[in-house]
Design a protein around this motif. Structure first.
Motif, short mmCIF file in Angstrom:
data_model
loop_
_atom_site.label_atom_id
_atom_site.label_comp_id
_atom_site.label_asym_id
_atom_site.label_seq_id
_atom_site.Cartn_x
_atom_site.Cartn_y
_atom_site.Cartn_z
N ALA A 170 -0.20 27.70 9.79
CA ALA A 170 -0.35 26.79 8.66
C ALA A 170 -0.88 27.54 7.43
O ALA A 170 -0.41 27.34 6.31
CB ALA A 170 -1.30 25.65 9.03
N ILE A 171 -1.84 28.43 7.67
CA ILE A 171 -2.41 29.20 6.57
C ILE A 171 -1.34 30.10 5.96
O ILE A 171 -1.24 30.26 4.75
CB ILE A 171 -3.62 30.04 7.06
N GLY A 172 -0.49 30.67 6.84
CA GLY A 172 0.62 31.49 6.35
C GLY A 172 1.54 30.68 5.45
O GLY A 172 1.95 31.14 4.38
N HIS A 173 1.83 29.44 5.87
CA HIS A 173 2.67 28.57 5.05
C HIS A 173 2.02 28.31 3.70
O HIS A 173 2.67 28.36 2.66
CB HIS A 173 2.92 27.23 5.75
N ILE A 174 0.73 28.01 3.76
CA ILE A 174 0.02 27.67 2.53
C ILE A 174 0.04 28.86 1.57
O ILE A 174 0.26 28.71 0.37
CB ILE A 174 -1.43 27.25 2.85
N ALA A 175 -0.17 30.06 2.15
CA ALA A 175 -0.20 31.25 1.30
C ALA A 175 1.15 31.45 0.60
O ALA A 175 1.22 31.99 -0.49
CB ALA A 175 -0.57 32.47 2.13
N ARG A 176 2.24 30.98 1.27
CA ARG A 176 3.56 31.20 0.70
C ARG A 176 4.02 30.07 -0.21
O ARG A 176 4.99 30.21 -0.93
CB ARG A 176 4.57 31.41 1.83
N ALA A 177 3.33 28.93 -0.11
CA ALA A 177 3.72 27.80 -0.97
C ALA A 177 3.41 28.15 -2.42
O ALA A 177 2.42 28.81 -2.71
CB ALA A 177 2.96 26.55 -0.56
N ASN A 178 4.27 27.72 -3.31
CA ASN A 178 4.06 28.04 -4.72
C ASN A 178 3.22 26.96 -5.38
O ASN A 178 3.71 26.09 -6.08
CB ASN A 178 5.40 28.15 -5.44
#
Lengths: 140, 287
Positions: free
Chosen positions: B52-60
């Protein structure tokens, strides 16, 4: 019927994983129903039920005491809290940790007995080692 | 018979020590399994959280949470140290502390101050004596650490980071590799180390409910908590493994020592008998 992967976990164990056709949970802004192909979403959960509609039409219920719901194109993730959490509870826990540190710095007495016993055992072990060395020197 | 009694007493005492070390060894051997099970059970959460953190880091996202932004100047750093409550586990804690001391000294040479919170009695007993600022402590987690036992110490550090009192936060613990190997590990918690995964090609962002700031704050706090919790479990498994190995070698040493002492005892007894006989013979010859 299309389905989506769903994972429900808490810090201490895995609660559910599998394909479901719908996830219904209580978000902070209200009840949420997540069907497959939902837009990416992330929200906090309120204490309450998480309802899953399984592929075969059955329903499963889980109680969560809060947590996080994350929706991705292929997967819905529920990161459940294990304990009841509230700001003031957290605050109290933080205060307790600070007190504990102060007490540790002020040197507590009740730990003394244990420390003493441990020191004795450590001493015995050191003696053993010395004996071991003595044995080696006797051999040569 | 010179020293015979003393040697006998010593043998008895070594035997008693061996009983203790044997018992400790067996206790640890059974506890290590439970600790490993706990460790495994908590892995899915840690994995999904990381995802989830990985997703968040990639969200713009327009919003950047302070936990994800590297600070330009570092004036004070924080450490969360996970240690054991009890001793007699070989060099487990000592190695960890020595590793950490090097880092602390490096920071202090640069004029950076160090804050720390201690998990486990050994760390708080050790760092009490040093010139570091201990701001939080929790001990006696027992055999089944619960995440709510750790909330307090973590909150102390997260608040310090949010308020700007510390500019970096690291986690120090023994990583359980296998029964024979435990690795002293220092991981940076805050700011989040940038992930090496590729950023996705198309730009997207979450729907945040109610708003990015509060949701990200919540998620990142839970993330740090899960990392510390995982570290505590790793350290618990490491503790039992290290104790088992240390106590096994202590028992082995005791067995050898008993052998040696028995030999010395027998020699002394034989010498005494020989002496007695030669005295009688000498006496008889004199008459």
């Amino acid at each position: 019927m299309s389905t989506i992967r769903c994972d429900i976990v808490s810090a201490e164990k895995e609660i559910f994983h599998g394909n479901v056709s719908m996830v219904i949970a209580t978000g902070e802004m209200g009840e949420l129903g997540i069907a497959p192909r939902h837009a990416p979403l992330i929200t906090r959960l309120k204490p309450g039920q998480v309802r899953l509609k399984l592929e075969n039409g059955e329903e499963q219920f889980f109680y969560v005491s809060g947590g996080i719901l994350e929706v991705q194109p292929q997967v819905v993730t529920v990161l459940a809290d294990t304990a009841e959490r509230a700001a003031d509870l957290d605050e109290a826990a933080a205060r307790k940790a600070k007190d504990e540190a102060e007490r540790a710095i002020a040197n507590r007495v009740d730990a003394m007995e244990i420390a003493e016993a441990q020191a004795q055992l450590a001493q015995a072990l050191a003696q053993l080692q010395a004996l071991e060395q003595l044995r080696r020197s006797l051999k040569h | 018979m010179a020293g015979g009694r003393e040697i006998k007493t010593k043998i008895k005492s070594v035997q008693n020590t061996r009983k203790v070390t044997r018992a400790l060894e067996m206790v640890s051997a059974s506890k290590i399994r439970k600790a490993q099970d706990l460790m495994k059970a908590s892995r899915p959460y840690a994995r999904l959280m990381r995802q989830a953190i990985g997703h968040i880091a990639r969200a713009n996202s327009e919003y950047k949470h302070p936990f994800m932004v590297e600070r330009s100047e570092i004036k004070r750093v924080g450490y969360v140290i996970v240690s054991t409550d009890r001793g007699l586990c070989g060099g487990l804690n000592t190695n960890l502390f020595r590793n950490l001391l090097g880092q602390i000294r490096a920071w202090q040479d640069k004029g950076v101050e160090v804050d720390m919170v201690c998990i486990g009695q050994k760390a708080s007993a050790y760092f009490r004596r040093l010139k570091v600022n201990m701001v939080g402590s929790v001990t006696h987690l027992g055999e089944r650490p619960q995440i709510d036992q750790l909330i307090g110490v973590i909150k102390v550090m997260l608040d310090a980071y949010t308020d700007g009192r510390i500019d970096r936060l690291s986690l120090v613990y023994n990583d359980f590799v296998n029964t024979m190997t435990q690795k002293a590990t220092v991981d940076q918690l805050l700011p989040l180390p940038p992930s090496d995964e590729l950023t996705s090609s198309h730009s997207w962002d979450y729907l945040y409910e109610p708003d990015p700031a509060s949701v990200l704050d919540h998620v990142l706090k839970r993330y740090v908590e899960s990392l510390v919790y995982q570290a505590t479990l790793e350290n618990l498994a490491s503790e039992h493994a290290a104790r088992m190995v240390a106590m096994k070698s202590a028992s082995d040493n005791a067995t050898k020592a008993i052998g040696t002492l028995t030999l010395i005892y027998n020699k002394a007894r034989q010498a005494a008998i020989t002496q007695e006989i030669s005295e009688i013979v000498g006496g008889a010859a004199a008459v």
